[in-house]
Write an enzyme that holds these catalytic residues in place. Structure first.
Site, PDB file in Angstrom:
ATOM      1  N   ASP A 113       0.856  -1.184   0.000  1.00 50.55           N
ATOM      2  CA  ASP A 113       0.000   0.000   0.000  1.00 50.55           C
ATOM      3  C   ASP A 113       0.895   1.238   0.000  1.00 50.55           C
ATOM      4  O   ASP A 113       1.298   1.716  -1.056  1.00 50.55           O
ATOM      5  CB  ASP A 113      -0.940  -0.078   1.204  1.00 50.55           C
ATOM      6  CG  ASP A 113      -1.957   1.044   1.229  1.00 50.55           C
ATOM      7  OD1 ASP A 113      -2.145   1.701   0.193  1.00 50.55           O
ATOM      8  OD2 ASP A 113      -2.576   1.270   2.283  1.00 50.55           O
ATOM      9  N   PHE A 162     -10.247  -0.346  -0.016  1.00 48.90           N
ATOM     10  CA  PHE A 162      -9.875  -1.194   1.108  1.00 48.90           C
ATOM     11  C   PHE A 162     -10.474  -2.575   0.900  1.00 48.90           C
ATOM     12  O   PHE A 162     -11.679  -2.714   0.718  1.00 48.90           O
ATOM     13  CB  PHE A 162     -10.337  -0.594   2.431  1.00 48.90           C
ATOM     14  CG  PHE A 162      -9.681  -1.273   3.598  1.00 48.90           C
ATOM     15  CD1 PHE A 162      -8.402  -0.907   4.000  1.00 48.90           C
ATOM     16  CD2 PHE A 162     -10.325  -2.302   4.275  1.00 48.90           C
ATOM     17  CE1 PHE A 162      -7.773  -1.555   5.053  1.00 48.90           C
ATOM     18  CE2 PHE A 162      -9.702  -2.948   5.330  1.00 48.90           C
ATOM     19  CZ  PHE A 162      -8.425  -2.571   5.720  1.00 48.90           C
ATOM     20  N   ARG A 175     -10.185 -12.390   7.506  1.00 51.99           N
ATOM     21  CA  ARG A 175      -8.999 -13.012   6.884  1.00 51.99           C
ATOM     22  C   ARG A 175      -9.356 -14.343   6.244  1.00 51.99           C
ATOM     23  O   ARG A 175      -8.730 -14.781   5.282  1.00 51.99           O
ATOM     24  CB  ARG A 175      -7.909 -13.262   7.937  1.00 51.99           C
ATOM     25  CG  ARG A 175      -7.306 -12.016   8.527  1.00 51.99           C
ATOM     26  CD  ARG A 175      -6.033 -12.378   9.278  1.00 51.99           C
ATOM     27  NE  ARG A 175      -5.589 -11.332  10.189  1.00 51.99           N
ATOM     28  CZ  ARG A 175      -4.878 -10.274   9.842  1.00 51.99           C
ATOM     29  NH1 ARG A 175      -4.551 -10.084   8.585  1.00 51.99           N
ATOM     30  NH2 ARG A 175      -4.508  -9.378  10.738  1.00 51.99           N
TER      31      ARG A 175
HETATM   32  P1  IMP Z   1       2.032  -0.480   3.702  1.00 54.04           P
HETATM   33  O1  IMP Z   1       3.113  -0.515   4.748  1.00 54.04           O
HETATM   34  O2  IMP Z   1       1.288   0.824   3.696  1.00 54.04           O
HETATM   35  O3  IMP Z   1       2.477  -0.896   2.327  1.00 54.04           O
HETATM   36  O4  IMP Z   1       0.884  -1.423   4.204  1.00 54.04           O
HETATM   37  C1  IMP Z   1       0.936  -2.742   4.160  1.00 54.04           C
HETATM   38  C2  IMP Z   1       0.020  -3.321   5.203  1.00 54.04           C
HETATM   39  O5  IMP Z   1      -1.148  -2.532   5.403  1.00 54.04           O
HETATM   40  C3  IMP Z   1      -0.451  -4.643   4.721  1.00 54.04           C
HETATM   41  O6  IMP Z   1       0.417  -5.676   5.126  1.00 54.04           O
HETATM   42  C4  IMP Z   1      -1.829  -4.748   5.310  1.00 54.04           C
HETATM   43  O7  IMP Z   1      -1.770  -5.353   6.591  1.00 54.04           O
HETATM   44  C5  IMP Z   1      -2.317  -3.327   5.461  1.00 54.04           C
HETATM   45  N1  IMP Z   1      -3.225  -2.929   4.362  1.00 54.04           N
HETATM   46  C6  IMP Z   1      -3.012  -2.014   3.392  1.00 54.04           C
HETATM   47  N2  IMP Z   1      -4.064  -1.905   2.557  1.00 54.04           N
HETATM   48  C7  IMP Z   1      -4.973  -2.794   3.002  1.00 54.04           C
HETATM   49  C8  IMP Z   1      -6.306  -3.186   2.545  1.00 54.04           C
HETATM   50  O8  IMP Z   1      -6.865  -2.697   1.545  1.00 54.04           O
HETATM   51  N3  IMP Z   1      -6.924  -4.141   3.272  1.00 54.04           N
HETATM   52  C9  IMP Z   1      -6.371  -4.741   4.365  1.00 54.04           C
HETATM   53  N4  IMP Z   1      -5.135  -4.417   4.818  1.00 54.04           N
HETATM   54  C10 IMP Z   1      -4.457  -3.447   4.155  1.00 54.04           C
HETATM   55 MG    MG Z   2      -3.303  -5.969   8.261  1.00 55.66          MG
END
Ligand code: IMP
Ligand code: MG
Length: 188
Positions: A113, A162, A175
């Site tokens: 993300d 999301f 999950r």
């Molecule tokens: P990042 O560090 O922002 O890349 O986020 C990664 C983490 O955020 C993932 O491992 C997920 O746990 C959570 N995450 C990001 N987007 C989503 C989503 O759309 N649904 C559920 N979890 C998300």
């Molecule tokens: Mg998560």
């Protein structure tokens, strides 16, 4: 659970097919690195690092398409404490695996993300001087990453929504939903 689901973005059939493809590509690349068929000579050399808890379902399926001698080292990272869907920074919650020097590492995460999770983890693992370091994410939200990080393997690019299911949670739930889906607004 099912009545909280709004729409399915990726169904179980597409997931299974894509995971099989990823497994084939990853196996080919790693077997080449390991210099053989990935059995004897590779003893102890290939370590998968799944990031808890989101990658649990994905990695369980993926490893069954990797016919290589490998071990798993789980790492806990929190980036979304509580219910929040906004990234709040990253902290590594568990001890990192011991000796990674000279090993071939594949980090596996559920979704890219903001990119902070992978960014932080690849940095600390690179400091351990592995022979190679690759990253694999099941999902990616293109254009969202605020850090410059390109995973070596991506299951699916999805729109900036999301999503839950196939390991991804909202507030710890959903999950176990087998497909990738969005939630009804009332459920969030
Ligand atoms: P990042 O560090 O922002 O890349 O986020 C990664 C983490 O955020 C993932 O491992 C997920 O746990 C959570 N995450 C990001 N987007 C989503 C989503 O759309 N649904 C559920 N979890 C998300
Ligand atoms: Mg998560």
């Amino acid at each position: 659970m099912v009545r909280d689901i709004e729409k399915i973005l990726i169904d179980t059939g597409r997931i299974a097919e894509r995971v099989r493809e990823l497994g084939r590509r990853i196996s080919d690349d790693l077997a080449r690195d390991l210099g053989g068929d990935g059995t004897d000579a590779s003893h102890g050399k290939l370590v998968l690092i799944p990031i808890l808890t989101g990658s649990m379902v994905f990695v369980a399926d993926l490893i069954r398409h990797l016919p290589l001698k490998l071990s798993l080292e789980l790492v806990g990272v929190s980036s979304y404490p509580g219910k929040s869907v906004e990234s709040k920074g990253v902290s590594i919650r568990s001890e990192l695996p011991g000796n990674l020097q000279g090993k071939h590492i594949l980090i596996v995460d559920d979704i890219l993300d903001s990119g902070h999770t992978l960014d932080v983890l690849t940095r600390v693992i690179r400091e351990r001087r592995p022979a190679s370091l690759r990253t694999c994410v099941f999902l990616r939200k293109p254009g969202k990453a605020s850090v410059d990080i390109t995973p070596d393997y991506v299951g699916f690019d999805i729109p900036d929504e999301f999503v839950v299911g196939y390991g991804l949670d909202y507030d710890g739930y959903y999950r176990n939903f087998p497909a990738v889906a969005t939630l009804r607004p009332e459920a969030r």
